[in-house]
Design a protein around this motif. Structure first.
Motif, PDB file in Angstrom:
ATOM      1  N   GLN A   1      16.908  37.118  17.680  1.00 22.42           N
ATOM      2  CA  GLN A   1      16.723  38.475  18.193  1.00 22.42           C
ATOM      3  C   GLN A   1      16.867  38.551  19.710  1.00 22.42           C
ATOM      4  O   GLN A   1      17.028  39.645  20.263  1.00 22.42           O
ATOM      5  N   ASP A   2      16.807  37.412  20.404  1.00 21.63           N
ATOM      6  CA  ASP A   2      16.927  37.426  21.867  1.00 21.63           C
ATOM      7  C   ASP A   2      18.278  37.985  22.312  1.00 21.63           C
ATOM      8  O   ASP A   2      18.388  38.549  23.413  1.00 21.63           O
ATOM      9  N   CYS A   3      19.303  37.799  21.489  1.00 18.15           N
ATOM     10  CA  CYS A   3      20.628  38.350  21.794  1.00 18.15           C
ATOM     11  C   CYS A   3      21.001  39.498  20.863  1.00 18.15           C
ATOM     12  O   CYS A   3      21.632  40.466  21.286  1.00 18.15           O
ATOM     13  N   HIS A   4      20.624  39.383  19.590  1.00 20.01           N
ATOM     14  CA  HIS A   4      21.061  40.365  18.600  1.00 20.01           C
ATOM     15  C   HIS A   4      20.090  41.534  18.450  1.00 20.01           C
ATOM     16  O   HIS A   4      20.489  42.579  17.929  1.00 20.01           O
TER      17      HIS A   4
ATOM     18  N   LYS B   1      23.032  41.580  30.254  1.00 20.97           N
ATOM     19  CA  LYS B   1      22.986  42.942  29.702  1.00 20.97           C
ATOM     20  C   LYS B   1      23.996  43.804  30.443  1.00 20.97           C
ATOM     21  O   LYS B   1      24.037  43.834  31.671  1.00 20.97           O
ATOM     22  N   LYS B   2      24.823  44.501  29.699  1.00 24.27           N
ATOM     23  CA  LYS B   2      25.805  45.407  30.280  1.00 24.27           C
ATOM     24  C   LYS B   2      25.789  46.687  29.458  1.00 24.27           C
ATOM     25  O   LYS B   2      26.435  46.779  28.416  1.00 24.27           O
ATOM     26  N   GLY B   3      25.007  47.651  29.920  1.00 21.62           N
ATOM     27  CA  GLY B   3      24.798  48.855  29.128  1.00 21.62           C
ATOM     28  C   GLY B   3      24.021  48.493  27.884  1.00 21.62           C
ATOM     29  O   GLY B   3      22.959  47.880  27.947  1.00 21.62           O
ATOM     30  N   ASN B   4      24.573  48.852  26.724  1.00 21.69           N
ATOM     31  CA  ASN B   4      23.944  48.504  25.451  1.00 21.69           C
ATOM     32  C   ASN B   4      24.589  47.288  24.795  1.00 21.69           C
ATOM     33  O   ASN B   4      24.361  47.020  23.623  1.00 21.69           O
TER      34      ASN B   4
ATOM     35  N   LYS C   1      21.296  47.160  16.941  1.00 21.26           N
ATOM     36  CA  LYS C   1      20.988  48.584  17.094  1.00 21.26           C
ATOM     37  C   LYS C   1      22.247  49.375  17.433  1.00 21.26           C
ATOM     38  O   LYS C   1      22.454  50.488  16.926  1.00 21.26           O
ATOM     39  N   LEU C   2      23.114  48.806  18.260  1.00 24.73           N
ATOM     40  CA  LEU C   2      24.366  49.474  18.604  1.00 24.73           C
ATOM     41  C   LEU C   2      25.295  49.519  17.392  1.00 24.73           C
ATOM     42  O   LEU C   2      25.956  50.534  17.137  1.00 24.73           O
ATOM     43  N   LEU C   3      25.361  48.426  16.642  1.00 20.51           N
ATOM     44  CA  LEU C   3      26.187  48.407  15.433  1.00 20.51           C
ATOM     45  C   LEU C   3      25.702  49.447  14.425  1.00 20.51           C
ATOM     46  O   LEU C   3      26.500  50.099  13.743  1.00 20.51           O
ATOM     47  N   LYS C   4      24.395  49.630  14.362  1.00 18.17           N
ATOM     48  CA  LYS C   4      23.834  50.660  13.476  1.00 18.17           C
ATOM     49  C   LYS C   4      24.255  52.052  13.946  1.00 18.17           C
ATOM     50  O   LYS C   4      24.681  52.893  13.139  1.00 18.17           O
ATOM     51  N   GLU C   5      24.162  52.279  15.262  1.00 22.07           N
ATOM     52  CA  GLU C   5      24.538  53.588  15.802  1.00 22.07           C
ATOM     53  C   GLU C   5      26.017  53.875  15.571  1.00 22.07           C
ATOM     54  O   GLU C   5      26.423  55.022  15.343  1.00 22.07           O
ATOM     55  N   GLU C   6      26.839  52.811  15.605  1.00 22.16           N
ATOM     56  CA  GLU C   6      28.273  52.976  15.388  1.00 22.16           C
ATOM     57  C   GLU C   6      28.647  52.897  13.909  1.00 22.16           C
ATOM     58  O   GLU C   6      29.821  52.914  13.570  1.00 22.16           O
TER      59      GLU C   6
END
Length: 822
Positions: free
Chosen positions: A390-393, A458-461, A479-484
């Motif tokens: 979870q530290d990266c994902h 970190k670069k944005g999201n 979380k970004l993959l979920k949003e997309e």
């Protein structure tokens, strides 16, 4: 030596004298150029040898400056190796003594053939890398604390849960390394797990004599450890076998060695056909450190360097590459020769870890503290490793920087709560000695324990991963993959809809679809016929000027006994599950399932196929254990390093007895292994018809269940599950009740086709229509049935509530009316 950093490139270490040049870079560059042009007498013999680092690198400039201070301008060799730089013809004289400057400023120093050796590297590598060298004796690759404890546990658990012994005396712990948050976290963990993370440890006892083993066969564990298990520590060079060649100390990782152990550089003085030499004279480390060999330039530490050691035990190195050992010799080469042995094994090539497939090296996840040490005696892997998936994902509901510190690394059965961890904007000096990206983005990601990860920005999201290989990966957190909307329906159900999965399970519990499972570790230690073999630990401790005992002759370190190992069987598919030391549900594979045979000096067995019973020692958790104690054979929770994007199926856990810990096929494949198996002429009543026979499979008296069984039919734990951490245990009843969904098919099919009038009617309609029910249609039926059932039950509940309310209202009204009439 005080370390500072060049203003042009903050990751380049400079020595004390170089700090004075910090503001005059022009003269620093000029001075470096002049020094490179100076004569290096060592090259009279070693002409063509590769420079240890590029001459334009900050490291080489520091080395050259130090050489000039010592009175040997242009000679970078003597800074690390010592020796006499003025002697160019006589090898013995050239390889003797050192310059007076080094003796006065860096302590005792002589000629060092292996300058990275931990026995002397405080005078070499430690001149610039003081922090890492000072902490080296506390890292697991030096202490092997967990490995030692695991073996001793399997031989009767003489020390209980206490991780008492290490390879060498490491009681003088180094100052703790890491951020304030990290040190606080580790201090808390140390208080919580004092049996593993001790302040004071002892050096492993010597190997016993054959006479001592006659009196106490359990002492044979020290023979086993010293002859077999402890070859890989960084204090020695290990054994000279294909795939096992490597350096010592810092060079264990930072100098390339091939599987064949042959030198392929251009120095004619180094034999090219003699195994045991480095591949090329060059440091491999970070993204900045380029190594050129055979026309190829690379950076980073190749995975094969790590698998030189990480091919036994949990086998995480070879598993990461998709390699699973096999007893068979296939396939054949063009001359018809079978597969050669690598690390003394042969392999199948299974699915590689997705991180490996994407070009990630071990160091791209594992941190400096993980590998070099942090000043704590970490006990076993979970104590040393500071990173979590979870530290990266992140999760589907929170980005990594939105998670609290400690998430995924709780050492508790509840998910970590708290404020968002954020990101870091500063790095400790010792972290700057590796590659640091010029682009800082929005800050450095933090590990679960609070240390910045210099290569994860970190670069944005999104997360930019600057890999040691030179490759840069753009990573989209969950979380970004979920949003997309880029996560599959199955993934969303598992990760977003079912909170228990994310709260209690490791990510790799689903995503590691295979793991090496070596059931039954049959160890024979034979002290008959005066047999002796090398004590690798003693050999590595015998040293002089950086040359360890193995380099001279292992014959000087022979001890009584000969170790032989074999196993019962191998598997790899869908590992079982248990609770690991972090309190999360984890894949679980056989650890040290020691089944011990000790042959005494007269050739007779002192112990035969013996498994120790542990009473009053095992299990601090919520799973009951037998009154007579559990078997000392161990099943180990593990991160298999076989992660794939496609996870294991729901059914592989929820309908599997093996997943629950009840064994492969419920442990029903094997007959009673506590009895001898005799195979010869018998009548129908199995009466033996011959007098001359041999026992085909001798009994294992204490093995009532198969090696794969952690829990019996009553939910009692029958063997050890993790011997390092308090929370390690088999699954308890509450977890199994949630997990076990066997027999779900019967809940529908007990009525099909004609046990119910309504169902029977539907079956007849289906038959008359000629409808074919395939898997997709079947799932659609079940889905609709669940929805209809749920809505019907809700409606029944609503109607029942309204009806009940109406009845109560009517009853009260009648009572009120009666009262008014009176």
């Amino acid at each position: 030596m005080n370390t500072r950093y060049n203003s042009r490139n903050s990751n380049i270490p400079l020595c004390r004298s170089c700090v004075q040049m910090k503001k005059i870079s022009f003269f620093a560059i000029l001075w470096s150029v002049l020094l490179v042009g100076a004569q290096n007498g060592c090259l009279e013999c070693h002409k063509g040898i590769a420079d240890i680092r590029d001459h334009q690198s900050g490291m080489m400039r520091s080395i050259m400056k130090k050489a000039a201070e010592a009175g040997a301008p242009g000679n970078d060799c003597v800074v690390c190796h010592g020796g006499n730089p003025e002697e160019t013809t006589d090898k013995a004289k050239a390889h003797h003594g050192t310059l007076k400057y080094f003796v006065e400023h860096e302590g005792p120093k002589a000629f060092y053939p292996y300058p990275a050796s931990p026995w002397i590297n405080e005078h070499t590598c430690g001149m610039c890398h003081k922090t890492q060298v000072a902490a080296q004796w506390n890292n697991l690759m030096a202490t092997e604390q967990g490995k030692i404890h695991g073996a001793i546990w399997g031989f009767g658990a003489k020390e209980g849960y206490r991780h008492t012994f290490t390879d060498f005396n490491t009681t003088a712990l180094h100052q703790r390394i890491g951020t304030k948050a990290y040190r606080a976290y580790m201090q808390k963990l140390k208080k919580q797990e004092p049996q593993a993370m001790l302040d004071k440890t002892k050096e492993l006892p010597r190997a016993p004599t054959a006479d001592e083993v006659e009196k106490d066969p359990t002492l044979s564990v020290y023979t086993y450890l010293r002859q077999e298990c402890l070859r890989c520590h960084t204090g020695g060079k290990g054994r000279y076998r294909r795939g096992d060649f490597r350096g010592i100390g810092c060079a264990s990782c930072h100098i390339p060695y091939s599987n064949e152990g042959l030198y392929e550089g251009k120095d004619a003085s180094i034999p090219h056909n003699e195994p045991g030499h480095m591949l090329v004279h060059r440091i491999q480390s970070s993204r900045d450190a380029k190594v050129e060999v055979n026309g190829i330039r690379y950076s980073g530490v190749p995975v094969e360097t790590c698998t030189t050691c990480h091919n036994r035990g949990k086998r995480i190195g070879v598993s990461y590459q998709g390699l699973m050992e096999t007893e068979y010799k296939a396939t054949f080469d063009e001359q018809g020769n079978p597969q050669p042995k690598l690390h003394t094994k042969r392999y199948l090539h299974l699915t590689e870890d997705i991180h490996y497939s994407k070009g990630m090296l071990c160091q791209d996840c594992h941190t400096s503290n993980d590998m070099h040490g942090d000043g704590f005696a970490s006990g076993a892997n979970l104590g040393a490793v500071e990173i979590e998936c979870q530290d990266c994902h992140g999760t589907t509901k929170k980005y990594p920087w939105e998670l609290p510190l400690g998430y995924g690394d709780e050492f508790d059965t509840k998910p970590k709560q708290g404020k968002a961890r954020g990101v870091a904007h500063m790095l400790a000096d010792y972290l700057k000695q590796g590659f640091v990206p010029k682009e800082k983005g929005d800050g450095y990601l933090l590990s679960a324990r609070g240390n910045p990860m210099p290569h994860a920005i970190k670069k944005g999201n999104k997360v930019m991963m600057y890999l040691a290989s030179g490759k840069t990966i753009e990573l989209k957190p969950l979380k970004l993959l979920k949003e997309e909307k880029k996560i599959s329906k199955e993934g969303m159900i598992a990760m977003d809809q079912i909170d228990a999965h994310m709260d209690r399970m490791e990510c790799y519990t689903c995503h590691a679809t295979w793991a090496p499972q070596c059931y039954g570790c049959h160890v024979k230690i034979d002290y008959s016929k005066g047999q002796q073999n090398p004590d690798y630990l003693a050999a590595s401790k015998s040293h002089h000027n950086g040359v360890t005992g193995e380099v001279h002759s292992l014959k000087e370190f022979l001890v009584d006994g000969k170790v032989t190992e074999t196993r019962s069987y191998l598997r790899w598919e869908n590992p079982a599950l248990s609770q690991n030391g972090e309190g999360r549900i984890s894949p679980t594979i056989p650890g040290c399932q020691v089944t011990l045979t000790v042959i005494g000096k007269n050739g007779k067995a002192l112990l035969q196929n013996h498994i120790f019973k542990l009473k009053g020692v095992e299990n601090n958790g919520t799973v009951p254990v037998p009154k007579e104690g559990v078997n000392s054979i161990v099943m180990s929770p593990v991160q298999p390093h076989t992660v794939s994007k496609q996870s294991r199926s729901c059914e592989s856990c929820h309908t599997s007895l093996k997943a629950q810990g009840r064994g492969i096929n419920g442990g029903r494949y094997f007959a009673d292994q506590s009895k001898d198996t005799i195979v010869d002429l018998m009548d129908a009543q199995k009466r033996l018809l011959v007098k001359n026979y041999d026992i085909q499979i001798p009994a294992i008296p204490n093995l009532k269940y198969d090696y794969s069984v952690m829990l019996d039919e009553n939910g009692t734990q029958v063997q050890t599950v993790g011997d390092h951490w308090k929370l390690s245990q088999a699954l308890d009843k509450a977890v199994i009740d949630k997990l076990d969904r066997r027999g779900v098919c019967l809940s529908c099919h007990q009525e099909i086709p004609h046990k119910s009038l309504a169902v029977s009617a539907l079956v007849h309609i289906k038959q008359m229509s000629g409808l074919s029910i395939d898997n997709e249609f079947h799932k659609d039926i079940v889905h609709k049935s669940v929805l209809i059932s749920a809505w019907v039950q809700i409606l029944i509940g609503i109607i029942g509530t309204l009806l009940g309310g109406w009845i109560v209202w009517r009853w009260r009204r009648k009572r009120l009316c009666k009262g008014e009439q009176k």
